[in-house]
Write a protein that holds these residues in place. Structure first.
Motif, short mmCIF file in Angstrom:
data_model
loop_
_atom_site.label_atom_id
_atom_site.label_comp_id
_atom_site.label_asym_id
_atom_site.label_seq_id
_atom_site.Cartn_x
_atom_site.Cartn_y
_atom_site.Cartn_z
N LEU A 64 -3.54 -45.94 79.29
CA LEU A 64 -2.49 -45.32 80.08
C LEU A 64 -1.70 -44.42 79.15
CD1 LEU A 64 -0.83 -45.24 82.78
CD2 LEU A 64 0.48 -47.17 81.89
N ALA A 66 1.93 -42.65 78.78
CA ALA A 66 3.27 -42.71 79.36
C ALA A 66 4.19 -41.73 78.63
CB ALA A 66 3.82 -44.14 79.24
N ILE A 68 7.59 -40.99 78.13
CA ILE A 68 8.79 -41.78 78.44
C ILE A 68 10.08 -40.97 78.40
CG2 ILE A 68 7.71 -43.95 77.76
CD1 ILE A 68 9.12 -43.76 75.08
N TRP A 101 10.38 -48.96 82.96
CA TRP A 101 9.25 -48.89 82.03
C TRP A 101 8.78 -50.29 81.66
CZ3 TRP A 101 6.14 -45.12 81.73
CH2 TRP A 101 6.57 -43.79 81.83
N ILE A 104 6.55 -51.54 84.29
CA ILE A 104 5.24 -50.88 84.21
C ILE A 104 4.39 -51.54 83.14
CG2 ILE A 104 4.08 -48.73 83.52
CD1 ILE A 104 6.44 -47.24 84.91
N ILE A 116 -1.44 -48.32 75.69
CA ILE A 116 -0.51 -47.42 76.36
C ILE A 116 0.01 -46.44 75.32
CG2 ILE A 116 1.62 -47.17 77.67
CD1 ILE A 116 1.20 -49.91 78.84
N LEU A 118 2.42 -43.83 74.09
CA LEU A 118 3.78 -43.38 74.40
C LEU A 118 3.97 -41.96 73.88
CD1 LEU A 118 5.90 -46.58 73.59
CD2 LEU A 118 4.80 -45.91 75.74
N HIS A 297 -1.88 -40.58 83.60
CA HIS A 297 -0.60 -40.27 82.96
C HIS A 297 0.56 -40.56 83.92
CE1 HIS A 297 2.48 -37.00 81.81
NE2 HIS A 297 2.50 -37.87 80.82
N ILE A 298 1.60 -41.18 83.37
CA ILE A 298 2.85 -41.33 84.13
C ILE A 298 3.89 -40.46 83.45
CG2 ILE A 298 4.68 -42.89 84.89
CD1 ILE A 298 2.66 -45.13 84.88
N SER A 300 7.79 -38.71 82.89
CA SER A 300 9.09 -39.36 82.63
C SER A 300 9.87 -39.67 83.90
CB SER A 300 9.93 -38.47 81.70
OG SER A 300 10.17 -37.21 82.29
N LEU A 322 2.01 -50.00 90.03
CA LEU A 322 1.08 -49.30 89.14
C LEU A 322 -0.34 -49.40 89.71
CD1 LEU A 322 0.91 -47.86 86.33
CD2 LEU A 322 0.36 -50.09 85.37
#
Length: 361
Positions: A64, A66, A68, A101, A104, A116, A118, A297-298, A300, A322
């Protein structure tokens, strides 16, 4: 997608290889190798979770990404995030909170996500999110940072929580790095490396590969310098031209073949390091692994997107789980269609085929 290609098997083997390489790279560092051995056990357990879900028709990617925060203090030339208006100077508004977060990360752990990444903006601006990540030792969190916010507090956090792995962005030697990232950045990165090595903390480097630096960043002198500084992982990311006038910087087929050959050489000659290429040779993975095939991708603000280079979303993790975000209509349409498998010129098929992605929305 070819009939005989199994994405779950491919990704699981890929994760196992990265973990095995990381264990080998940290053998001379007792604290790191002890953590990596524990993480290897957790990674196998996560693989079993994903395999069980796959048997029931539910695909969970092991990775994943993220982003942030959308805030960043640098103005790197050709930054895809700024060109996509995903990064800004002003105080970000309406971003996911530290608790959101944390939730998640909790759900990702339950689903069997092993890594993950970041990113940002500059992720070290979100101390609360980094602290939440530290509490999930079964997930490895590579933190893609420009390195300018690495303080004593962060050095201590990285020492205590070995699942947090700083990956510092560097463009080659001093001239190339400062030219793209700003004066003084290279010296700060070298200072960080010296401090991390002194404390026995594993770290990596992220290199944006362009037609201008491809020979330098794969050269023996550059790789040996990073190795001597204690760098244990190098992630080569092909430059994606997201603004007009930068197309000449994007590696072509010949450049990619050259880089592929250099990485094969480096893996043999530098067994103390892990080398990862993104997107690498997509043909061996049955096409692009974005949009939930291998990762997604997630952003912000909570939008679930195929990839940082493809900032399109039809679902937000604020409004759903998710697990449901992984099954977004956009992701499923991309996985079922031909876009991810298409031939393309640059480093990112989803960016090059963005009009087709927009049509799916």
């Amino acid at each position: 997608m070819t009939q005989d290609f199994n994405i779950q098997e491919y990704m699981t083997k890929g994760v196992e290889r990265v973990v095995a390489d990381a264990i080998r790279a940290t053998l001379k560092n007792p604290k790191e190798s002890a953590f990596m051995a524990k993480f290897a056990v957790a990674s196998k357990a996560a693989s079993k979770k994903r395999a069980a879900k796959e048997e029931n028709g539910e695909h969970v990617p092991p990775f994943l990404i993220a982003s942030i925060t959308s805030a960043c203090n640098l103005h790197c030339a050709g930054c895809y995030s700024r060109c996509n208006s995903a990064t800004e100077d002003s105080e970000p508004v309406n971003q996911l909170t530290d608790d959101e977060w944390k939730n998640i990360f909790d759900e990702a752990d339950d689903l069997g996500v092993s890594f993950i990444l970041l990113a940002g903006g500059e992720p070290l601006l979100r101390k609360g999110v980094i602290e939440a990540a530290a509490k999930k030792p079964s997930i490895l969190f590579p933190i893609f940072t420009n390195g300018t916010y690495m303080t004593e507090k962060y050095f201590e956090d990285f020492d205590k929580n070995r699942n947090l792995v700083p990956i510092m962005s560097i463009e080659g030697e001093k001239e190339a790095t400062d030219h793209r990232r700003g004066e003084g950045v290279y010296d700060k990165l070298i200072s960080n490396m010296d401090e991390l090595k002194k404390r026995g903390i594993i770290f990596g480097a992220s290199v944006t590969v362009t037609t201008e630096n491809i020979k330098e960043v794969s050269s023996e002198s550059f790789i040996s310098m990073l190795s001597e500084k204690g760098c244990k992982a190098i992630i080569f990311v092909e430059f994606v031209p997201v603004d007009e006038g930068s197309e000449h910087l994007a590696p072509d087929d010949e450049d990619r073949e050259y880089l592929k050959g250099e990485i094969m050489r480096l893996r043999k000659e530098h067994e103390e390091m892990v080398f990862v290429s993104f997107p690498g040779d997509e043909k061996t993975s049955g096409g692009c692994i974005a949009a939930g095939r291998g990762f997604f991708h997630i952003n912000s603000h909570g939008g679930a997107e195929p990839c940082p280079f493809s900032p399109y979303s039809d679902i937000n993790v604020r409004d759903t789980s998710l697990r449901e975000a992984m099954k977004s209509k956009l992701f499923l349409d991309l996985q079922a269609g031909d876009v991810l498998m298409d031939d393309h010129k640059g480093g990112c098929v989803l960016y090059e085929k963005r009009k087709q992605v927009e049509e799916l929305l």
